[in-house]
Design a protein around this motif. Structure first.
Motif, PDB file in Angstrom:
ATOM      1  N   UNK A   1      36.184 -63.893  -3.144  1.00 56.82           N
ATOM      2  CA  UNK A   1      35.042 -64.637  -2.518  1.00 56.82           C
ATOM      3  C   UNK A   1      33.814 -63.966  -1.239  1.00 56.82           C
ATOM      4  N   UNK A   2      33.132 -65.365  -1.176  1.00 58.79           N
ATOM      5  CA  UNK A   2      32.278 -63.693  -0.047  1.00 58.79           C
ATOM      6  C   UNK A   2      32.822 -64.098   0.995  1.00 58.79           C
ATOM      7  N   UNK A   3      32.383 -63.126   1.609  1.00 58.83           N
ATOM      8  CA  UNK A   3      33.456 -63.550   2.980  1.00 58.83           C
ATOM      9  C   UNK A   3      31.887 -64.476   3.989  1.00 58.83           C
ATOM     10  N   UNK A   4      31.491 -64.322   3.512  1.00 56.09           N
ATOM     11  CA  UNK A   4      29.927 -64.465   4.742  1.00 56.09           C
ATOM     12  C   UNK A   4      29.838 -65.755   4.048  1.00 56.09           C
ATOM     13  N   UNK A   5      29.547 -66.348   3.266  1.00 58.76           N
ATOM     14  CA  UNK A   5      28.804 -67.668   1.864  1.00 58.76           C
ATOM     15  C   UNK A   5      30.236 -68.561   1.945  1.00 58.76           C
ATOM     16  N   UNK A   6      31.458 -68.217   1.535  1.00 60.22           N
ATOM     17  CA  UNK A   6      32.601 -68.482   1.175  1.00 60.22           C
ATOM     18  C   UNK A   6      32.561 -69.275  -0.061  1.00 60.22           C
ATOM     19  N   UNK A   7      30.815 -68.858  -1.122  1.00 57.49           N
ATOM     20  CA  UNK A   7      31.128 -69.192  -2.481  1.00 57.49           C
ATOM     21  C   UNK A   7      31.312 -67.900  -3.615  1.00 57.49           C
ATOM     22  N   UNK A   8      32.209 -67.938  -4.591  1.00 57.77           N
ATOM     23  CA  UNK A   8      32.530 -67.546  -4.992  1.00 57.77           C
ATOM     24  C   UNK A   8      31.362 -66.265  -5.980  1.00 57.77           C
ATOM     25  N   UNK A   9      31.482 -65.424  -6.395  1.00 55.78           N
ATOM     26  CA  UNK A   9      31.018 -63.865  -7.028  1.00 55.78           C
ATOM     27  C   UNK A   9      31.269 -63.348  -7.108  1.00 55.78           C
ATOM     28  N   UNK A  10      30.693 -62.077  -7.965  1.00 56.23           N
ATOM     29  CA  UNK A  10      31.234 -61.875  -9.518  1.00 56.23           C
ATOM     30  C   UNK A  10      30.940 -60.433  -8.994  1.00 56.23           C
ATOM     31  N   UNK A  11      32.279 -59.642  -8.783  1.00 58.40           N
ATOM     32  CA  UNK A  11      32.366 -57.934  -9.078  1.00 58.40           C
ATOM     33  C   UNK A  11      32.781 -57.545 -10.103  1.00 58.40           C
ATOM     34  N   UNK A  12      31.676 -56.099 -10.380  1.00 57.67           N
ATOM     35  CA  UNK A  12      32.397 -55.203 -11.757  1.00 57.67           C
ATOM     36  C   UNK A  12      32.936 -54.279 -11.555  1.00 57.67           C
ATOM     37  N   UNK A  13      34.077 -54.103 -12.388  1.00 52.62           N
ATOM     38  CA  UNK A  13      35.084 -52.847 -12.054  1.00 52.62           C
ATOM     39  C   UNK A  13      34.113 -52.066 -13.135  1.00 52.62           C
ATOM     40  N   UNK A  14      33.996 -50.628 -13.528  1.00 56.78           N
ATOM     41  CA  UNK A  14      33.377 -49.730 -13.918  1.00 56.78           C
ATOM     42  C   UNK A  14      34.155 -49.161 -14.543  1.00 56.78           C
ATOM     43  N   UNK A  15      34.996 -48.400 -15.881  1.00 56.79           N
ATOM     44  CA  UNK A  15      35.796 -48.021 -15.713  1.00 56.79           C
ATOM     45  C   UNK A  15      35.107 -47.124 -16.742  1.00 56.79           C
ATOM     46  N   UNK A  16      35.188 -45.502 -16.326  1.00 55.66           N
ATOM     47  CA  UNK A  16      34.273 -44.334 -16.816  1.00 55.66           C
ATOM     48  C   UNK A  16      35.079 -43.202 -17.797  1.00 55.66           C
ATOM     49  N   UNK A  17      34.911 -42.016 -18.295  1.00 46.93           N
ATOM     50  CA  UNK A  17      35.584 -41.612 -19.754  1.00 46.93           C
ATOM     51  C   UNK A  17      35.678 -39.968 -18.202  1.00 46.93           C
ATOM     52  N   UNK A  18      36.035 -40.409 -16.671  1.00 44.35           N
ATOM     53  CA  UNK A  18      36.492 -39.402 -15.967  1.00 44.35           C
ATOM     54  C   UNK A  18      36.941 -39.345 -14.121  1.00 44.35           C
ATOM     55  N   UNK A  19      37.359 -38.829 -13.407  1.00 41.86           N
ATOM     56  CA  UNK A  19      38.354 -39.723 -12.648  1.00 41.86           C
ATOM     57  C   UNK A  19      38.579 -37.928 -11.897  1.00 41.86           C
ATOM     58  N   UNK A  20      39.816 -39.333 -10.796  1.00 42.92           N
ATOM     59  CA  UNK A  20      40.215 -38.440  -9.530  1.00 42.92           C
ATOM     60  C   UNK A  20      40.771 -36.816 -10.262  1.00 42.92           C
ATOM     61  N   UNK A  21      41.187 -37.403 -11.500  1.00 44.54           N
ATOM     62  CA  UNK A  21      42.014 -36.538 -12.098  1.00 44.54           C
ATOM     63  C   UNK A  21      41.462 -35.471 -12.672  1.00 44.54           C
ATOM     64  N   UNK A  22      40.153 -35.498 -12.972  1.00 41.64           N
ATOM     65  CA  UNK A  22      39.021 -34.046 -13.557  1.00 41.64           C
ATOM     66  C   UNK A  22      38.450 -33.955 -12.585  1.00 41.64           C
ATOM     67  N   UNK A  23      37.267 -34.263 -12.740  1.00 38.75           N
ATOM     68  CA  UNK A  23      36.179 -33.617 -12.049  1.00 38.75           C
ATOM     69  C   UNK A  23      35.708 -34.614 -10.680  1.00 38.75           C
ATOM     70  N   UNK A  24      36.594 -35.817 -10.945  1.00 39.29           N
ATOM     71  CA  UNK A  24      35.990 -36.308  -9.547  1.00 39.29           C
ATOM     72  C   UNK A  24      37.506 -35.596  -7.983  1.00 39.29           C
ATOM     73  N   UNK A  25      38.122 -34.974  -8.517  1.00 35.82           N
ATOM     74  CA  UNK A  25      39.147 -34.160  -7.593  1.00 35.82           C
ATOM     75  C   UNK A  25      38.801 -33.530  -6.386  1.00 35.82           C
ATOM     76  N   UNK A  26      37.195 -33.578  -6.513  1.00 36.52           N
ATOM     77  CA  UNK A  26      36.556 -33.694  -5.121  1.00 36.52           C
ATOM     78  C   UNK A  26      37.148 -34.627  -3.558  1.00 36.52           C
ATOM     79  N   UNK A  27      36.751 -35.909  -4.342  1.00 29.80           N
ATOM     80  CA  UNK A  27      37.048 -37.031  -3.412  1.00 29.80           C
ATOM     81  C   UNK A  27      38.504 -36.559  -3.575  1.00 29.80           C
ATOM     82  N   UNK A  28      39.839 -36.678  -3.288  1.00 29.73           N
ATOM     83  CA  UNK A  28      40.786 -36.371  -2.462  1.00 29.73           C
ATOM     84  C   UNK A  28      41.279 -35.151  -2.234  1.00 29.73           C
TER      85      UNK A  28
END
Length: 342
Positions: free
Chosen positions: A167-194
């Motif tokens: 639900x959009x907090x401004x308009x109250x309308x439903x919107x789509x949020x896309x969750x993309x799953x990729x083949x690398x993460x915070x235990x791999x190359x993206x440990x730089x985030x942590x």
């Protein structure tokens, strides 16, 4: 070796009394991507004189001063402050009979695309001219991030997509949020985030023409909910098998990656002239098993053409590169050709 406390001096006295020691002082940048002063470095005014007196009483050979203002420094004037503090320690050490000849100004220099080292260099060079004009003083630095941050670009494949109605907090309308799953993460190359407090930016490899963007998030492949690469980003609607490109992924990424959950550490696809590769391949800290040579997927390779409008700034030739085996110098390569990738 460096020291910043009294216990280290006593350890060195017992274990390696002939060591050449460098006192590490603390001088923190007000803004740094990865602060270091809370863990390393003594106060240059209240602690350093005492430590130098202890070193002198123990007969330990102290040869210089080092500091690190913090990795990813965004406070250039702090370098002048630190160099001035080092100068004062050099002078104090001389009253104890020391003759310092080494100053290590640490790292922290920016290396991402769109950044410049010129402001820091201007401040550092002026401070060194003012406080260390003696050419017999060896000045060294640790410019790791500067050299490698933008040298690596990570490209990840979308292996799963989840569309969630929110639900959009401004308009109250439903919107789509896309969750993309990729083949690398915070235990791999993206440990730089942590571990390196890196701010990740993402862009689709494919050029989407409709211009419509959706609220999205990007997730790593493991079972851990912590494995989130980007929390909220506006992206076009992508499909399974699309690629996402992440620039500036050369600092604090692969060296800390792990095969958690059985996912392998990413391979490096080298884009280089063949002669340069043959010259440098034995110098890499990674083995050839870490690299993929000559078989980059066509759909990926076509999107990663190197285009640059900036002329190359080439070093003076020839360049002599030492090659070491088991701690000893066995040969030297002389590099008398350097040309841009065509």
């Amino acid at each position: 070796m460096t020291f910043d406390n009294e216990l280290e001096l006593h350890k060195i006295k017992d274990i390696f009394p002939n060591a050449r020691m460098v006192i590490r002082i603390r001088c923190d940048a007000t803004v740094a991507q990865c602060p270091l002063g809370m863990k390393f470095g003594c106060n240059p005014y209240t602690e350093a004189p005492h430590l130098l007196n202890v070193a002198r009483s123990l007969g330990i050979n102290v040869v210089g001063v080092s500091f690190h203002v913090g990795s990813g420094c965004k406070d250039p004037p702090v370098f002048r402050k630190a160099i001035l503090a080092a100068r004062q320690i050099f002078d104090y050490a001389a009253t104890l009979g020391y003759n310092f000849n080494l100053l290590d100004i640490g790292g922290g220099y920016p290396g991402d695309h769109g950044t410049s080292i010129e402001k820091i260099a201007e401040i550092v060079n002026l401070a060194l001219d003012d406080y260390f004009p003696d050419p017999s003083i060896n000045i060294i630095a640790e410019p790791g991030r500067f050299y490698v941050s933008s040298a690596y670009t990570l490209t990840c494949n979308i292996h799963s997509i989840r569309a969630v109605n929110v639900e959009d907090p401004v308009t109250g309308h439903n919107t789509v949020n896309y969750m993309y799953y990729i083949n690398d993460g915070v235990y791999g190359s993206f440990n730089c985030i942590l571990y390196d407090h890196q701010k990740i930016t993402a862009q689709p490899l494919k050029n989407y023409t409709n211009g419509k963007l959706y609220s999205s998030s990007i997730w790593g492949p493991t079972c851990d909910g912590l494995d989130q690469v980007i929390d909220n980003i506006m992206l076009p609607e992508m499909v399974l098998g699309d690629w996402i490109v992440f620039e500036n992924m050369g600092a604090y990424t692969l060296p800390v990656a792990s095969p958690f959950n059985g996912f392998p550490i990413p391979k490096v696809h080298v884009v280089a002239d063949e002669n340069i590769w043959l010259l440098l391949k034995d110098i890499f800290p990674l083995s050839e098993d870490h690299f993929v040579i000559g078989n980059t997927p066509t759909n990926l390779r076509l999107g990663l053409d190197i285009v640059s409008t900036d002329p190359w700034s080439l070093p003076a030739l020839p360049i002599t590169i030492p090659v070491c085996r088991n701690g000893g110098l066995i040969e030297e390569h002389v590099l008398d050709f350097v040309r841009p990738i065509e």
